[in-house]
Design a protein around this motif. Structure first.
Motif, PDB file in Angstrom:
ATOM      1  N   GLY B 232       0.808  -1.221   0.000  1.00  0.00           N
ATOM      2  CA  GLY B 232       0.000   0.000   0.000  1.00  0.00           C
ATOM      3  C   GLY B 232       0.838   1.266   0.000  1.00  0.00           C
ATOM      4  O   GLY B 232       0.337   2.341  -0.312  1.00  0.00           O
ATOM      5  N   ALA B 233       2.119   1.155   0.384  1.00  0.00           N
ATOM      6  CA  ALA B 233       2.987   2.338   0.360  1.00  0.00           C
ATOM      7  C   ALA B 233       3.812   2.304  -0.911  1.00  0.00           C
ATOM      8  O   ALA B 233       4.219   1.241  -1.359  1.00  0.00           O
ATOM      9  CB  ALA B 233       3.901   2.343   1.579  1.00  0.00           C
ATOM     10  N   PRO B 234       4.050   3.454  -1.529  1.00  0.00           N
ATOM     11  CA  PRO B 234       4.817   3.454  -2.784  1.00  0.00           C
ATOM     12  C   PRO B 234       6.230   2.923  -2.575  1.00  0.00           C
ATOM     13  O   PRO B 234       6.862   3.215  -1.557  1.00  0.00           O
ATOM     14  CB  PRO B 234       4.837   4.925  -3.205  1.00  0.00           C
ATOM     15  N   LYS B 235       6.722   2.165  -3.549  1.00  0.00           N
ATOM     16  CA  LYS B 235       8.079   1.615  -3.455  1.00  0.00           C
ATOM     17  C   LYS B 235       9.109   2.715  -3.487  1.00  0.00           C
ATOM     18  O   LYS B 235      10.098   2.695  -2.776  1.00  0.00           O
ATOM     19  CB  LYS B 235       8.321   0.678  -4.657  1.00  0.00           C
ATOM     20  N   GLU B 236       8.867   3.689  -4.389  1.00  0.00           N
ATOM     21  CA  GLU B 236       9.771   4.825  -4.478  1.00  0.00           C
ATOM     22  C   GLU B 236       8.985   6.111  -4.240  1.00  0.00           C
ATOM     23  O   GLU B 236       7.861   6.238  -4.699  1.00  0.00           O
ATOM     24  CB  GLU B 236      10.409   4.911  -5.872  1.00  0.00           C
ATOM     25  N   ILE B 237       9.627   7.015  -3.532  1.00  0.00           N
ATOM     26  CA  ILE B 237       8.972   8.294  -3.261  1.00  0.00           C
ATOM     27  C   ILE B 237       9.493   9.310  -4.268  1.00  0.00           C
ATOM     28  O   ILE B 237      10.686   9.608  -4.309  1.00  0.00           O
ATOM     29  CB  ILE B 237       9.221   8.765  -1.824  1.00  0.00           C
ATOM     30  N   LYS B 238       8.574   9.799  -5.097  1.00  0.00           N
ATOM     31  CA  LYS B 238       8.970  10.757  -6.131  1.00  0.00           C
ATOM     32  C   LYS B 238       8.813  12.169  -5.601  1.00  0.00           C
ATOM     33  O   LYS B 238       7.760  12.507  -5.069  1.00  0.00           O
ATOM     34  CB  LYS B 238       8.073  10.584  -7.367  1.00  0.00           C
ATOM     35  N   LYS B 239       9.836  12.972  -5.813  1.00  0.00           N
ATOM     36  CA  LYS B 239       9.776  14.348  -5.299  1.00  0.00           C
ATOM     37  C   LYS B 239       8.619  15.129  -5.918  1.00  0.00           C
ATOM     38  O   LYS B 239       8.241  14.894  -7.067  1.00  0.00           O
ATOM     39  CB  LYS B 239      11.092  15.074  -5.587  1.00  0.00           C
ATOM     40  N   ALA B 240       8.070  16.046  -5.136  1.00  0.00           N
ATOM     41  CA  ALA B 240       7.019  16.921  -5.649  1.00  0.00           C
ATOM     42  C   ALA B 240       7.669  18.076  -6.401  1.00  0.00           C
ATOM     43  O   ALA B 240       8.704  18.587  -5.982  1.00  0.00           O
ATOM     44  CB  ALA B 240       6.175  17.456  -4.505  1.00  0.00           C
TER      45      ALA B 240
END
Lengths: 238, 618
Positions: B232-240
């Motif tokens: 449920g949590a994204p594998k990679e966090i993409k910057k805003a």
């Protein structure tokens, strides 16, 4: 170009009492710029606005009637100036009065030579009115009152008695209220808290010293025994 | 804590204000401060800057976020800074909790406390501020009544040493995503769901990283084996990323402090991002692609800000303002319009090759200040390694025209300890400084002053040098002493930083979440204000590391492998790892990569990945 010089009386109370003297000039400069008041600037690489104050108020001390001189580059209606400047000043700085003065009038720093203060402090032990009056009289009767200050050069002993013109005190509930008048000279002056600290120590009074509440009730030109406002004609003579 | 409501705290603080240095740090009530009715808003946030007032107030990010949040009717944002040690002592002794400057309410009363992470050496202040507020450090120790602790800023790209203390990190530019999160918090207040359910919902917001949803496993040798996201949590966090920078929120009624702050002027953000590609530079990666503001927008903002602040100086800020394609017309127009009002312009970040002396002369008409340049390295070879595309000729030409136009003092910034640095590079620093000084003397300038400052290179995450080890302290120290010797010249002044601070910065810049225990212990032992030389307690940090059982050299001085799992591997700057590896190779081959604004795409990956491109207005 004819420079216009305005002298303004104002209060520095409530939150504004924490604005340091060095920062006050910036506060006035920015307020003037926001208000569209055409301040005159000095020449040179780093032009400074021509804003000049009287004697500095210590941080935390309120001033009921302080003075500032502004120099303008072009004419502006005084009422309009005071009105628009007031709108841009922080709470606690209230403009009381202003007038155009002679551009050659002597600077506030040079003419102001006396100030009155009210100092309130709590009693740490009960004290009778009589004892308080005797202590004040004894203290005032002293001809030499040393006070030790510390500055960059180290410990300096100063006689503070000559600066003190008048000291009165009364007890109200658990508080003592002092009224103090001091002279301000070329050689400096005495700070109100120094007077009270010396009084406490030399006359052994039970005064709480950590939280003195100090208010400068006036600053003026002492002239032939009279206290004259620097706004009045005779105060800024040639 | 003895005091619980705003009025009491204000009264207590005011009593002590005459006893502390710079009391207006603690007073609030500056011009343009936004004071909202506490009971009329739905979400209350405190923006926390983990350093003193005059540093925090000089930070543009604080000003953007503060006014942005306050621009929403349902939200309120107040400010809080780290009290200086004199005030902290009083607050601890009198049990006065840390409070928001606008309402004097204790920090515990807010829904959100948001810290900005500008540099690693401010981490200890974050814990110290939470302690002063009576808020438990670890997420698991906090109750639902405590505020959400959030954090953003450049160090959020390697937030791992802070992982157990922060509920949500913001990776990237939060102008659009922070309000989104605050709406979610409002919803959570009105119709609460379980913490887990809420976290999973928030985790879907672009750029939000929630450390407790990620599990880190280690190998026996201490390296990371894997970082696993919960279902449920994204594998990679993409910057805003702010896409429409020209129209994005910018405050034109900024607060005007009473006391003099570090950058005491109007800050006009002319562009965001820099694609020069210096290989040591983290900001150059994090803020890609380049987005410029249009001259029309800027001039409108200038007009509004001059009126609302009364400031007399405007600083055109960005990572490299000389590269802003409309710099000349914008500066010219500002000067034409406002120099009669004694308004001056300053350009804080000029590159030697984009520096135009005519422009500099123009802006110095009103006020004259020193000139600062950053060649970064002493020889062309090393400047090629770091991809700092300036030459000695650039510097000398610029210095010559500056001396000719009346300047006599020039500051030069360098780094020592860069990858591949040799003796020759150190000698190059001295010879460059001397050449500049000689040029000044030859041109008849009296009082020629060249100030040389060196900082010690700290490898940063997300850069081509992220795998590089930091140079050892002994060797850095020797280099500084050597430079001090060879820079003996009455026209040259040499400044440098202590190597212990750079070392600890290196540890945390490349650290993982096991360092959180060290941070916690160090703060318990009294560490704070580590960025302030007089407060940095190196021995205490070493003690804490030892007690926790971690080796600082493992983090700072170890060369990492390309296939190591890096502590920040799950955080994405948008620039591909492949590109960083390629750039690292090129660095070692002393080969340059040109700026994609002026030549072809370099393939860093950000534009195709996020469907963006450099947005230039000139």
């Amino acid at each position: 170009m004819r420079t216009l010089r305005i002298r303004i009386a104002y209060t520095k109370v409530e939150e504004a009492k924490y604005i340091a003297h060095l920062d006050l000039s910036r506060v006035f400069e920015r307020a003037c710029r926001r208000a569209g008041i055409p301040l005159a600037y000095s020449q040179g690489f780093n032009p400074h606005p021509k804003i000049a104050f009287g004697s500095a108020l210590a941080v935390g001390v309120e001033g009921e009637q302080e003075y500032v001189d502004l120099e303008l580059e072009k004419e502006m209606d005084l009422k309009e100036l005071l009105g628009s400047l007031q709108e841009q000043l922080p709470k606690g700085i209230r403009l009381l009065e202003g007038r155009q003065i002679n551009p050659k009038a002597r600077a506030l720093m040079a003419v102001l030579n006396g100030a009155t203060y009210q100092i309130r402090t709590s009693l740490t032990l009960p004290l009778t009115e009589e004892k308080l009056q005797k202590a004040i009289n004894d203290w005032m009767d002293r001809s030499y009152i040393p006070y030790i200050r510390y500055n960059k050069k180290g410990r300096v002993e100063k006689d503070i008695r000559p600066w003190v013109k008048e000291l009165k005190g009364k007890i109200k509930d658990h508080e003592v209220i002092f009224d103090l008048e001091v002279e301000i000279g070329n050689q400096g002056s005495v700070r109100p808290e120094e007077v009270i600290a010396s009084l406490k120590k030399l006359e052994e009074l039970p005064l709480e010293m950590e939280f003195l509440r100090i208010r400068r009730t006036g600053i003026f030109v002492s002239y032939e025994g009279k206290k004259v406002s620097p706004l009045e004609q005779e105060a800024f003579g040639k | 804590m003895k005091y619980t409501d705003g009025a009491e705290i204000r009264e207590a603080i005011e009593q002590y204000l005459p006893k502390v240095m710079k009391p207006t740090r603690y007073l609030g009530a500056e011009w343009n401060t936004v004071v909202k009715n506490w009971d009329e808003v739905k979400v209350r946030m405190a923006f926390a800057f983990p350093d003193v007032y005059e540093v925090g107030m000089s930070h543009l990010g604080l000003r953007i976020i503060y006014h942005l949040v306050n621009s929403y009717e349902d939200f309120l944002c107040e400010r809080v800074f780290a009290p200086w040690v004199d005030m902290e002592e009083i607050m601890r002794e009198k049990e006065i909790p840390l409070y928001g400057l606008e309402s004097f309410r204790p920090l515990k009363d807010y829904d959100v406390v948001g810290f900005t992470l500008q540099y690693e050496m401010s981490f200890s202040n974050i814990l110290n501020m939470l302690d002063l507020a009576g808020i438990p450090w670890r997420c698991e120790e906090r109750s639902p009544e405590d505020p959400w602790i959030i954090a953003g800023g450049p160090c959020a790209y390697n937030p791992e040493p802070l992982a157990p203390f922060v509920d949500f990190f913001f990776v990237g530019e939060a102008e659009e995503t922070l309000p989104q999160l605050l709406h979610m918090i409002q919803e959570q207040k009105e119709n609460p769901v379980s913490r887990k359910e809420f976290l999973l919902k928030v985790a879907q917001v672009e750029g939000v990283y929630i450390p407790e949803l990620y599990k880190v496993d280690y190998k026996e040798d201490g390296r990371i084996a894997s970082i696993t996201a919960e279902p449920g949590a994204p594998k990679e966090i993409k910057k805003a990323i702010v896409r429409d920078f020209d129209n994005s929120f910018f405050p034109t009624k900024p607060i005007v402090p009473y006391m003099e702050i570090v950058h005491d002027r109007i800050m006009l953000e002319v562009m965001r991002g820099c694609t020069r590609g210096c290989r040591f530079c983290q900001a150059g990666i994090l803020y890609r692609p380049v987005r410029e503001r249009s001259p029309e927008t800027l001039l409108k903002q200038v007009d509004e800000m001059l009126k609302s602040t009364g400031y007399e100086e405007i600083s055109l800020t960005s990572l490299s303002s000389g590269d802003y394609t409309c710099i000349q017309p914008v500066v010219q127009e500002i000067l034409d319009k406002y120099s009669k009002d004694k308004v001056s312009v300053s350009l804080p970040s000029l590159r030697l090759d984009s520096f135009d002396v005519k422009l500099a002369e123009e802006i110095q008409k009103v006020r004259k200040t020193g000139l600062t340049f950053a060649p970064e390295a002493g020889t062309q070879r090393l400047r090629d390694v770091i991809n700092k595309g300036v030459t000695e000729e650039n510097l000398l030409e610029t210095a010559e025209s500056a001396f000719k136009s009346g300047w006599s003092s020039i500051k030069l910034y360098f780094m020592i300890g860069l990858p591949t640095e040799t003796q020759e590079d150190l000698d190059g620093i001295a010879s460059l400084a001397k050449k500049v000084a000689d040029l000044g003397s030859k041109l008849g300038r009296r009082n020629v002053r060249v100030t040389v400052s060196t900082s010690s290179f700290v490898p940063k995450s997300h850069t081509p040098f992220q795998w590089e080890p930091q140079e050892g302290m002994l060797s850095l120290d020797r280099k500084q002493k050597y430079l001090r010797e060879i820079l003996r010249d009455r026209r040259i002044k040499y400044n440098y930083h202590d190597v212990e601070t750079s070392f600890m910065e290196g540890v945390f810049a490349k650290g993982d979440r096991r360092l959180a225990d060290v941070l916690e212990l160090a703060v318990k032992k009294g560490c704070k204000f580590d960025g302030w030389h007089e407060h940095f307690k190196y021995d205490t940090w070493l003690e804490a590391l030892e007690e926790v059982g971690l080796d600082p050299h493992f983090y700072a001085n170890r060369a990492m492998d390309y296939d190591d799992v890096l502590p920040w591997d799950h955080i994405e700057s948008g620039v591909s790892k492949k590109f960083l590896v390629h750039e690292h190779h090129k660095a070692l081959k002393e080969s340059l990569t040109l700026d994609c604004r002026f030549v072809d795409c370099t393939g860093c990956g950000i534009c195709p990945e996020r469907e963006l491109q450099n947005d230039l207005k000139g």
